[in-house]
Design an enzyme around this catalytic site. Structure first.
Site, PDB file in Angstrom:
ATOM      1  CG  ASP A  64      -0.370   0.171   2.530  1.00 54.34           C
ATOM      2  OD1 ASP A  64       0.826  -0.166   2.676  1.00 54.34           O
ATOM      3  OD2 ASP A  64      -1.055   0.642   3.445  1.00 54.34           O
ATOM      4  CE1 TYR A  66       7.786   3.645   0.896  1.00 56.00           C
ATOM      5  CE2 TYR A  66       7.609   5.006  -1.068  1.00 56.00           C
ATOM      6  CZ  TYR A  66       8.232   3.986  -0.367  1.00 56.00           C
ATOM      7  OH  TYR A  66       9.302   3.323  -0.928  1.00 56.00           O
ATOM      8  CG  PHE A  77       8.887  -0.268  -3.706  1.00 55.19           C
ATOM      9  CD1 PHE A  77       9.187  -0.551  -2.381  1.00 55.19           C
ATOM     10  CD2 PHE A  77       8.291  -1.260  -4.472  1.00 55.19           C
ATOM     11  CE1 PHE A  77       8.897  -1.802  -1.829  1.00 55.19           C
ATOM     12  CE2 PHE A  77       7.999  -2.510  -3.932  1.00 55.19           C
ATOM     13  CZ  PHE A  77       8.302  -2.780  -2.607  1.00 55.19           C
ATOM     14  CG  HIS A 186       8.808  -6.127   1.473  1.00 58.88           C
ATOM     15  ND1 HIS A 186       9.388  -4.945   1.872  1.00 58.88           N
ATOM     16  CD2 HIS A 186       7.711  -5.785   0.761  1.00 58.88           C
ATOM     17  CE1 HIS A 186       8.667  -3.940   1.426  1.00 58.88           C
ATOM     18  NE2 HIS A 186       7.633  -4.420   0.738  1.00 58.88           N
TER      19      HIS A 186
END
Length: 225
Positions: A64, A66, A77, A186
């Site tokens: 989701d 930031y 990202f 991740h």
């Protein structure tokens, strides 16, 4: 929420008339009206706007947006040019340096990737300020699952980078033998050392694209200052 206007519109059109989407739209509008929500409304569908369906070569799935002030702008990202680079992206840059020799840039603005056909898609497209995952389960997953299925159906090779468990849970939807599925932990500081570092996804993606007669991605994000 601005409409999607490029070649994503037709395959996604059916979603907009489904009951879940009506509920999602209403909920998101209410949230923007009563709370601080990221990204800005005009940026919600940037992953689709920046990377037309016909140009997608690589898909990076995020979770989701930031939730810090001024960070999110609709590409997973990525942060706006003058915003501090978040830790997960710092780790992506470290892996890029080790994998492809890219220098670590002074910004986290990834539009250069999106413009080359790297779709930077979060599975949830909005978030309350300073509350990670606060819009999980309101309907975005159903919408982005539809997008993932559309990508899976494309009759050409696409690389899917699935980092972390939430992204890897989408793997069952990706059954087209033309595609390359790359999985790793991740890039977050909590898990990157478990195998994200050293996964070499960027060079492997380019090798696959080149082998299929497609131009590779120039992964180097340039310094802004």
């Amino acid at each position: 929420m601005p409409p999607i206007t490029n070649d994503w519109l037709l395959p996604l059109k059916a979603e907009f008339s489904k009951p879940y989407y009506a509920r999602l739209y209403k909920k998101v509008m209410e949230e923007y009206r009563t709370r601080l929500i990221f990204p800005a409304p005009d940026d919600i569908f940037n992953a689709f706007a920046f990377t037309p369906l016909s140009e997608v070569k690589v898909v990076i799935l995020g979770q989701d947006p930031y939730h810090g002030d001024g960070q999110a702008h609709g590409l997973c990202f990525s942060v706006k040019p003058d915003v501090e680079i978040p830790p997960s992206l710092e780790n992506i840059y470290k892996e890029l340096h080790d994998d492809c020799g890219c220098y670590v840039p002074d910004n986290g603005y990834l539009t250069k990737w999106a413009d080359q056909g790297v779709m930077l898609l979060n599975t949830v497209l909005t978030v309350r300020a300073h509350q990670a995952n606060s819009h999980r389960g309101i309907g975005w997953e159903e919408f982005t699952d539809a997008a993932i299925r559309i990508l899976n159906e494309q009759d050409r090779p696409i690389v899917f980078m699935l980092w972390g468990r939430p992204a890897q849970m989408k793997k069952s939807m990706l059954d087209n033998p033309k595609h390359l599925i790359l999985e790793a932990p991740h890039p977050s500081p909590l898990s990157a050392f478990r195998g994200f570092f050293g996964c070499r996804h960027f060079s492997r993606a380019n090798k696959f694209l080149t082998a299929n007669g497609l131009s590779p991605i120039d992964w180097q994000i340039e310094n802004k200052h």
